[in-house]
Design a protein around this motif. Structure first.
Motif, PDB file in Angstrom:
ATOM      1  N   LEU A 129       7.846  -1.505  -4.868  1.00  0.00           N
ATOM      2  CA  LEU A 129       6.468  -2.311  -5.128  1.00  0.00           C
ATOM      3  C   LEU A 129       6.603  -3.627  -5.572  1.00  0.00           C
ATOM      4  O   LEU A 129       5.914  -4.707  -5.079  1.00  0.00           O
ATOM      5  CB  LEU A 129       5.618  -1.578  -5.985  1.00  0.00           C
ATOM      6  CG  LEU A 129       4.180  -1.907  -6.395  1.00  0.00           C
ATOM      7  CD1 LEU A 129       3.398  -1.538  -5.015  1.00  0.00           C
ATOM      8  CD2 LEU A 129       3.549  -0.826  -7.269  1.00  0.00           C
ATOM      9  N   ILE A 130       7.321  -3.841  -6.495  1.00  0.00           N
ATOM     10  CA  ILE A 130       7.574  -5.246  -7.058  1.00  0.00           C
ATOM     11  C   ILE A 130       8.407  -6.141  -6.032  1.00  0.00           C
ATOM     12  O   ILE A 130       7.996  -7.310  -5.777  1.00  0.00           O
ATOM     13  CB  ILE A 130       8.224  -5.096  -8.351  1.00  0.00           C
ATOM     14  CG1 ILE A 130       7.600  -4.566  -9.645  1.00  0.00           C
ATOM     15  CG2 ILE A 130       8.773  -6.495  -8.738  1.00  0.00           C
ATOM     16  CD1 ILE A 130       8.636  -4.345 -10.662  1.00  0.00           C
ATOM     17  N   GLY A 131       9.223  -5.461  -5.291  1.00  0.00           N
ATOM     18  CA  GLY A 131       9.878  -6.034  -4.204  1.00  0.00           C
ATOM     19  C   GLY A 131       9.111  -6.765  -3.168  1.00  0.00           C
ATOM     20  O   GLY A 131       9.058  -7.848  -2.592  1.00  0.00           O
ATOM     21  N   SER A 132       8.072  -5.812  -2.977  1.00  0.00           N
ATOM     22  CA  SER A 132       7.143  -6.188  -1.636  1.00  0.00           C
ATOM     23  C   SER A 132       6.461  -7.413  -2.079  1.00  0.00           C
ATOM     24  O   SER A 132       6.111  -8.283  -1.320  1.00  0.00           O
ATOM     25  CB  SER A 132       6.225  -4.982  -1.393  1.00  0.00           C
ATOM     26  OG  SER A 132       7.202  -3.773  -0.993  1.00  0.00           O
TER      27      SER A 132
ATOM     28  N   LEU B 104       0.799  -1.247  -0.046  1.00  0.00           N
ATOM     29  CA  LEU B 104      -0.068  -0.025  -0.043  1.00  0.00           C
ATOM     30  C   LEU B 104       0.863   1.435  -0.065  1.00  0.00           C
ATOM     31  O   LEU B 104       0.460   2.275  -0.745  1.00  0.00           O
ATOM     32  CB  LEU B 104      -0.842   0.020   1.207  1.00  0.00           C
ATOM     33  CG  LEU B 104      -1.651   0.983   1.414  1.00  0.00           C
ATOM     34  CD1 LEU B 104      -2.768   1.289   0.053  1.00  0.00           C
ATOM     35  CD2 LEU B 104      -2.742   1.079   2.706  1.00  0.00           C
ATOM     36  N   SER B 105       2.206   1.195   0.780  1.00  0.00           N
ATOM     37  CA  SER B 105       2.775   2.530   0.816  1.00  0.00           C
ATOM     38  C   SER B 105       3.441   2.625  -0.642  1.00  0.00           C
ATOM     39  O   SER B 105       3.743   3.804  -1.184  1.00  0.00           O
ATOM     40  CB  SER B 105       3.958   2.136   1.785  1.00  0.00           C
ATOM     41  OG  SER B 105       3.411   2.006   3.013  1.00  0.00           O
ATOM     42  N   GLY B 106       3.879   1.431  -1.190  1.00  0.00           N
ATOM     43  CA  GLY B 106       4.544   1.413  -2.675  1.00  0.00           C
ATOM     44  C   GLY B 106       3.347   2.211  -3.664  1.00  0.00           C
ATOM     45  O   GLY B 106       3.792   3.062  -4.429  1.00  0.00           O
ATOM     46  N   ILE B 107       2.321   1.691  -3.575  1.00  0.00           N
ATOM     47  CA  ILE B 107       1.085   2.150  -4.319  1.00  0.00           C
ATOM     48  C   ILE B 107       0.851   3.606  -4.244  1.00  0.00           C
ATOM     49  O   ILE B 107       0.898   4.419  -5.287  1.00  0.00           O
ATOM     50  CB  ILE B 107      -0.102   1.393  -4.367  1.00  0.00           C
ATOM     51  CG1 ILE B 107      -0.066   0.011  -4.851  1.00  0.00           C
ATOM     52  CG2 ILE B 107      -1.329   1.981  -5.074  1.00  0.00           C
ATOM     53  CD1 ILE B 107      -1.261  -0.985  -4.345  1.00  0.00           C
TER      54      ILE B 107
ATOM     55  N   ALA C  67      -6.889  -6.429  -3.872  1.00  0.00           N
ATOM     56  CA  ALA C  67      -6.728  -7.351  -5.331  1.00  0.00           C
ATOM     57  C   ALA C  67      -5.429  -7.787  -5.315  1.00  0.00           C
ATOM     58  O   ALA C  67      -5.350  -8.963  -5.652  1.00  0.00           O
ATOM     59  CB  ALA C  67      -7.143  -6.493  -6.500  1.00  0.00           C
ATOM     60  N   ILE C  68      -4.289  -7.074  -4.985  1.00  0.00           N
ATOM     61  CA  ILE C  68      -2.921  -7.618  -5.188  1.00  0.00           C
ATOM     62  C   ILE C  68      -2.585  -8.724  -4.191  1.00  0.00           C
ATOM     63  O   ILE C  68      -2.175  -9.776  -4.174  1.00  0.00           O
ATOM     64  CB  ILE C  68      -2.023  -6.523  -5.074  1.00  0.00           C
ATOM     65  CG1 ILE C  68      -2.154  -5.516  -6.147  1.00  0.00           C
ATOM     66  CG2 ILE C  68      -0.595  -7.276  -5.090  1.00  0.00           C
ATOM     67  CD1 ILE C  68      -1.208  -4.275  -6.116  1.00  0.00           C
TER      68      ILE C  68
ATOM     69  N   LEU D  96      13.332   8.240  -9.205  1.00  0.00           N
ATOM     70  CA  LEU D  96      12.200   7.939  -8.047  1.00  0.00           C
ATOM     71  C   LEU D  96      11.167   6.923  -8.476  1.00  0.00           C
ATOM     72  O   LEU D  96      11.096   6.105  -7.573  1.00  0.00           O
ATOM     73  CB  LEU D  96      11.596   9.359  -7.690  1.00  0.00           C
ATOM     74  CG  LEU D  96      10.354   9.386  -6.744  1.00  0.00           C
ATOM     75  CD1 LEU D  96      10.961   8.962  -5.254  1.00  0.00           C
ATOM     76  CD2 LEU D  96       9.672  10.675  -6.510  1.00  0.00           C
ATOM     77  N   GLU D  97      10.981   6.902  -9.789  1.00  0.00           N
ATOM     78  CA  GLU D  97       9.905   6.105 -10.042  1.00  0.00           C
ATOM     79  C   GLU D  97      10.493   4.586 -10.245  1.00  0.00           C
ATOM     80  O   GLU D  97      10.180   3.510  -9.817  1.00  0.00           O
ATOM     81  CB  GLU D  97       9.551   6.182 -11.686  1.00  0.00           C
ATOM     82  CG  GLU D  97       8.593   7.547 -11.620  1.00  0.00           C
ATOM     83  CD  GLU D  97       8.310   7.622 -13.134  1.00  0.00           C
ATOM     84  OE1 GLU D  97       8.891   7.198 -14.059  1.00  0.00           O
ATOM     85  OE2 GLU D  97       7.274   8.589 -13.287  1.00  0.00           O
ATOM     86  N   LYS D  98      12.014   4.658 -10.617  1.00  0.00           N
ATOM     87  CA  LYS D  98      12.576   3.191 -10.461  1.00  0.00           C
ATOM     88  C   LYS D  98      12.706   2.745  -8.824  1.00  0.00           C
ATOM     89  O   LYS D  98      12.286   1.457  -8.649  1.00  0.00           O
ATOM     90  CB  LYS D  98      14.118   3.460 -10.857  1.00  0.00           C
ATOM     91  CG  LYS D  98      13.945   3.392 -12.294  1.00  0.00           C
ATOM     92  CD  LYS D  98      15.737   3.824 -12.813  1.00  0.00           C
ATOM     93  CE  LYS D  98      15.490   3.975 -14.474  1.00  0.00           C
ATOM     94  NZ  LYS D  98      17.119   4.154 -14.701  1.00  0.00           N
ATOM     95  N   ILE D  99      13.083   3.623  -7.946  1.00  0.00           N
ATOM     96  CA  ILE D  99      13.058   3.340  -6.741  1.00  0.00           C
ATOM     97  C   ILE D  99      11.494   2.639  -6.205  1.00  0.00           C
ATOM     98  O   ILE D  99      11.443   1.590  -5.590  1.00  0.00           O
ATOM     99  CB  ILE D  99      13.621   4.504  -5.717  1.00  0.00           C
ATOM    100  CG1 ILE D  99      14.891   4.603  -6.293  1.00  0.00           C
ATOM    101  CG2 ILE D  99      13.602   3.978  -4.041  1.00  0.00           C
ATOM    102  CD1 ILE D  99      15.274   5.759  -5.608  1.00  0.00           C
ATOM    103  N   VAL D 100      10.588   3.299  -6.457  1.00  0.00           N
ATOM    104  CA  VAL D 100       9.157   3.175  -6.166  1.00  0.00           C
ATOM    105  C   VAL D 100       8.687   1.734  -6.792  1.00  0.00           C
ATOM    106  O   VAL D 100       8.198   0.885  -6.150  1.00  0.00           O
ATOM    107  CB  VAL D 100       8.027   4.438  -6.693  1.00  0.00           C
ATOM    108  CG1 VAL D 100       6.825   3.724  -6.229  1.00  0.00           C
ATOM    109  CG2 VAL D 100       8.363   5.400  -5.778  1.00  0.00           C
TER     110      VAL D 100
END
Length: 451
Positions: A297-300, A33-36, A421-422, A289-293
């Motif tokens: 997200l993907i890592g989580s 949720l934080s990542g999104i 959903a995720i 920033l988008e790469k880090i986010v």
């Protein structure tokens, strides 16, 4: 007894295991949720940052071929008449005027010490036709806080920085006296030696570090109308020599630039750059920033699947006796696996909902840390592109190293629905992975493991 009822009974009877699973799902949901939320905030910040400058381009001198460092007013007038040009600003960067009654704002990190008395009370002056359309104001690097902008036709009018105004007790409507400085060799010999200037506006800047010399930092920059510097440099009406010009379009900027290039002019003397070229670090900081986010997200999601699968693998192996009994009374494998999924989904309803509050508490801090890291990376990349050299601290040059100053992270119920959903996908995937041993075994093999 159906799968749903068995799932409810298992959750209520195995409280310790249910609490452990709640904690695992809660942590996964909080990270996702934080990542999104940070990803959404980054996208909004990027759109807002480029909203005013996306359809702009700037014409500057090509210093490799144009040794005069200026462009004629006639060229700017031609470009301003190209179809699609909405408005524009032309500027002249002067060496400066001496204001004996003013004290300079001192840099916090002074990179140059001036000992020559000639530099005392010297202030850099930059003339504009329309300050409202200057890149620094369009990009919010500068912001008008009092008074009005400079417009074409103004005479003996200036804007001063808020820090300079506060240090010298200046306000809108006050007048300051500037004198021609002997250091400015471009000044006309016939130019007036004294200029009585009225302050019509006060601006502030994003530069809070005040690095550089006193002649570089924006706090000491005085913005004047074009007529003032025309008088100083002896430019007659219609024959101004500009340092740069910024054009704002109401059409696709690439199409407008294509039409501009059709103007009969020696374009080898000038460079045309879009906002992405001007704000090098800003664009790169958003990319970083988008790469880090995305990594967060993907890592989580990946870590969530791995951790949940490992925990479920031990959990399901510990339930081999239960599984065997269910198989012996005719319950199929699909219904057994469905029970596992339902158990986790029931726990996740509370875990995912609770993550809304935890994400609200930590996502802004995480986002701020990501912004700081992305900005550092972007500035390093820009400086490496210039051979590792510092690009300077003056208001115009520093636009190249301007980065995203922050993002406003807001966790909404819409993002929580995405987490459900995720999260459901993670749960189903994890259960299928961890249940693969049971799916492969035949009922007799499972029953034999019970002994």
């Amino acid at each position: 007894m159906g799968s749903f009822k068995r799932a409810v009974l298992y959750i209520t009877r195995k409280k310790k295991k249910s609490i452990l699973m709640f904690f695992i799902l809660f942590c996964i949901a909080t990270a996702v949720l934080s990542g999104i939320s940070i990803k959404k905030a980054t996208s909004i910040a990027r759109q807002n940052s480029s909203k005013e400058t996306a359809n702009t381009f700037e014409i500057q001198n090509n210093l490799a071929t144009n040794f005069t460092g200026t462009m004629p007013e006639s060229l700017v007038n031609k470009v301003s008449k190209v179809n699609g040009i909405k408005n524009y600003d032309a500027s002249v960067q002067g060496i400066g005027l001496v204001f004996k009654q003013l004290q300079n704002v001192e840099p916090k990190n002074n990179t140059v010490q001036y000992t020559d008395k000639q530099y005392k009370n010297l202030f850099p002056v930059e003339a504009h036709k329309f300050t409202e359309y200057d890149t620094k104001f369009m990009s919010k690097s500068f912001r008008l806080v009092e008074g009005r902008h400079l417009v074409e036709g103004d005479k003996n009018k200036v804007l001063v920085h808020k820090a300079l105004a506060e240090k010298n007790n200046l306000k809108v409507g006050d007048r300051i006296i500037g004198t021609k400085d002997s250091l400015d060799y471009n000044a006309s010999k016939d130019a007036p030696s004294e200029y009585d200037l009225e302050i019509v506006g006060i601006f502030e800047s994003q530069n809070t570090d005040r690095m550089g010399s006193k002649l570089e930092i924006p706090e000491n920059l005085i913005l004047s109308d074009m007529n003032t510097l025309n008088a100083l440099y002896g430019y007659s009406k219609g024959n101004s020599q500009y340092t740069s010009a910024v054009f704002n379009t109401n059409k696709n900027v690439d199409d407008v630039i294509s039409d501009v290039n059709k103007i009969q002019e020696n374009w080898s003397l000038y460079n045309i750059s879009k906002s992405d070229d001007t704000f090098l670090a800003l664009s790169k900081s958003f990319d970083s920033l988008e790469k880090i986010v995305n990594m967060l997200l993907i890592g989580s999601i990946i870590v969530g699947i791995i951790v949940l699968s490992l925990v479920l693998a031990f959990w399901i192996q510990g339930r081999i006796h239960e599984t065997g009994i269910l198989l012996s009374i005719g319950v199929g494998k699909f219904k057994i696996i469905s029970q596992y999924i339902i158990e986790l989904l029931l726990i996740s309803v509370l875990a995912f909902g609770t993550s809304y509050f935890s994400s609200k508490m930590i996502s802004q801090n995480i986002g701020d840390a990501m912004v700081s890291q992305a900005s550092k990376q972007a500035v390093q990349e820009v400086q490496q592109g210039f051979g590792g050299m510092s690009l300077g601290y003056d208001a115009n040059t520093s636009l190249a190293t301007q980065t995203v100053d922050g993002i406003d992270v807001d966790v909404s119920l819409k993002e929580v629905l995405y987490v459900y959903a995720i999260g459901a996908t993670i749960i189903i995937s994890s259960v299928m992975i961890s249940s693969s041993s049971i799916i492969r075994l035949k009922p007799k093999e499972i029953l034999s493991k019970m002994s």
